[in-house]
Design an enzyme around this catalytic site. Structure first.
Site, short mmCIF file in Angstrom:
data_model
loop_
_atom_site.label_atom_id
_atom_site.label_comp_id
_atom_site.label_asym_id
_atom_site.label_seq_id
_atom_site.Cartn_x
_atom_site.Cartn_y
_atom_site.Cartn_z
N ILE A 179 -19.40 -2.10 -1.90
CA ILE A 179 -19.43 -2.91 -0.86
C ILE A 179 -19.50 -2.70 0.74
CG2 ILE A 179 -17.55 -4.29 -0.62
CD1 ILE A 179 -18.38 -4.93 -3.47
N TYR A 193 -14.42 8.91 -11.71
CA TYR A 193 -13.80 6.85 -11.62
C TYR A 193 -14.34 5.78 -12.91
CZ TYR A 193 -14.73 3.67 -8.43
OH TYR A 193 -15.12 1.87 -8.61
N LYS A 213 -12.68 3.31 -14.77
CA LYS A 213 -12.78 1.88 -14.96
C LYS A 213 -13.25 1.87 -16.95
CE LYS A 213 -11.78 1.41 -11.59
NZ LYS A 213 -10.98 0.24 -10.85
N ASP A 254 0.58 -1.06 -0.01
CA ASP A 254 -0.09 -0.43 -0.05
C ASP A 254 0.93 1.18 -0.55
OD1 ASP A 254 -3.19 0.64 0.58
OD2 ASP A 254 -1.59 1.82 1.06
C1 AKB Z 1 -18.03 4.31 -5.10
O1 AKB Z 1 -18.43 4.26 -4.55
O2 AKB Z 1 -17.25 4.82 -5.89
C2 AKB Z 1 -17.22 2.65 -4.54
C3 AKB Z 1 -17.66 2.00 -6.44
C4 AKB Z 1 -19.29 1.89 -5.86
O3 AKB Z 1 -17.08 1.59 -7.14
N1 AKB Z 1 -18.14 1.86 -4.40
#
Ligand code: AKB
Length: 321
Positions: free
Chosen positions: A174, A144, A148, A35
């Site tokens: 999660i 984000y 991805k 990490d």
């Molecule tokens: C987020 O909320 O950014 C993460 C995801 C759903 O990838 N938990």
């Protein structure tokens, strides 16, 4: 044979539990936790090797691979959605350049298997929201999510062009009770349980009817390890498996908590994360994961709530939170 695994981002919400699970299977000495932050959780440091590692430092990753004779990598180091919207360039840099370092070194050093998670953030407002299919529109509106989608495409590119074994799954939110999540949009679904136990009330940053796919940590560990260990010949997809468990709104989660804490109160004060959540699906069609590697979740909302409140309640009684 996979026998030396490097885990990046091992002090995060998933990493801190996945490392322990992998050490149980492959042997403590054979799972190298790493990490950027030098202060790893005690259990990680005590139970096996830990190395400080910045995934942007390609030479340092290369040196670690050589030092420990790594032949598989689980690459978890990433910036999540909410932090990514506050600092898009940081998200791009860590999520894309960090990932490319891992993929390129895996190619150069003949790493046998790489697992890199994707997320429901790969979907966007023009994706069908209910029972979102495996193959569908991928036009996310968060940085984000953009990283991805690019990550899934890059991983599949390395599979097709170099014959590498790179796998990934689209995590829903999660929920866990060991390490807090760091900077996601689904983080409310963890905070709500801690605040329910500590204060009997919670102020939610999403509105009451915001439906999102979620998964309890034991199922997340199972999905990750099952895909990691799946026989390659059964896979038709590689880096982008939809995996679902249950879907929930803050209101439904509060109702589930009230079965155990009847006076629990929830209020709503949506912030910038509402727009992120609104761009993601309500529920996921994970039939490809079920068919190709036998995915099946064990926890629904109420089973998870019972377990979360028990574990967090005990931590509270012992003065740990
Ligand atoms: C987020 O909320 O950014 C993460 C995801 C759903 O990838 N938990």
């Amino acid at each position: 044979m996979i026998n030396k695994i490097l885990v990046t981002g091992s002090s995060g919400q998933i990493g801190s539990e996945l490392v322990m699970a992998l050490r149980g299977i492959y042997g403590s000495e054979n799972v190298i936790a790493s990490d950027k932050c030098p202060n790893a959780p005690e259990k990680i440091k005590k139970s096996g090797p830990f190395e400080q590692l910045d995934v942007l430092d390609k030479e340092a990753i290369a040196a670690l691979i050589d030092k420990h004779q790594i032949n598989a990598i689980v690459h978890l180091a990433a910036i999540l959605s909410a932090v990514g919207e506050k600092n898009p360039m940081l998200a791009w840099n860590i999520n894309i350049n960090g990932m490319l370092n891992v993929l390129e070194l895996s190619r150069e050093k003949n790493i046998k298997r790489v697992l890199i998670p994707s997320s429901i953030a790969a979907f966007g407002p023009s994706t069908p929201v209910d029972n979102t299919p495996q193959e569908t529109v991928l036009k996310p509106t968060t940085m984000y999510g953009i990283t991805k989608v690019a990550g899934e495409l890059l991983a599949d590119y390395y599979v097709a062009k170099y014959g590498m074994d790179v796998r990934g799954l689209r995590y829903p939110g999660i929920i866990s009770n060991e390490t807090l999540p760091g900077g996601g949009t689904t983080d409310y679904a963890v905070a709500i349980y801690y605040d329910a136990v500590k204060f009997g009330k919670y102020e939610c940053f999403l509105s009451e009817n915001t439906m999102l796919p979620m998964m309890y940590m034991p199922d997340c560990l199972k999905a990750t390890i099952d895909l990691f260990q799946a026989d390659k010949s059964t896979l038709k997809h590689f880096s982008d498996f939809n995996v679902g468990a249950f879907s929930v709104t803050p209101k439904l989660m509060a109702e589930s908590i009230r079965k155990y804490i009847p006076d629990f109160e929830i209020t709503y004060k949506p912030d910038f994360r509402q727009a992120i959540a609104d761009s993601w699906p309500n529920s996921i069609d994970d039939s490809c994961a079920r068919e190709e590697w036998g995915w099946k979740p064990s926890f629904d909302l109420d089973l998870m709530t019972k377990d979360m409140l028990e574990v967090i309640g005990n931590k509270h009684k012992q003065g740990h939170i």
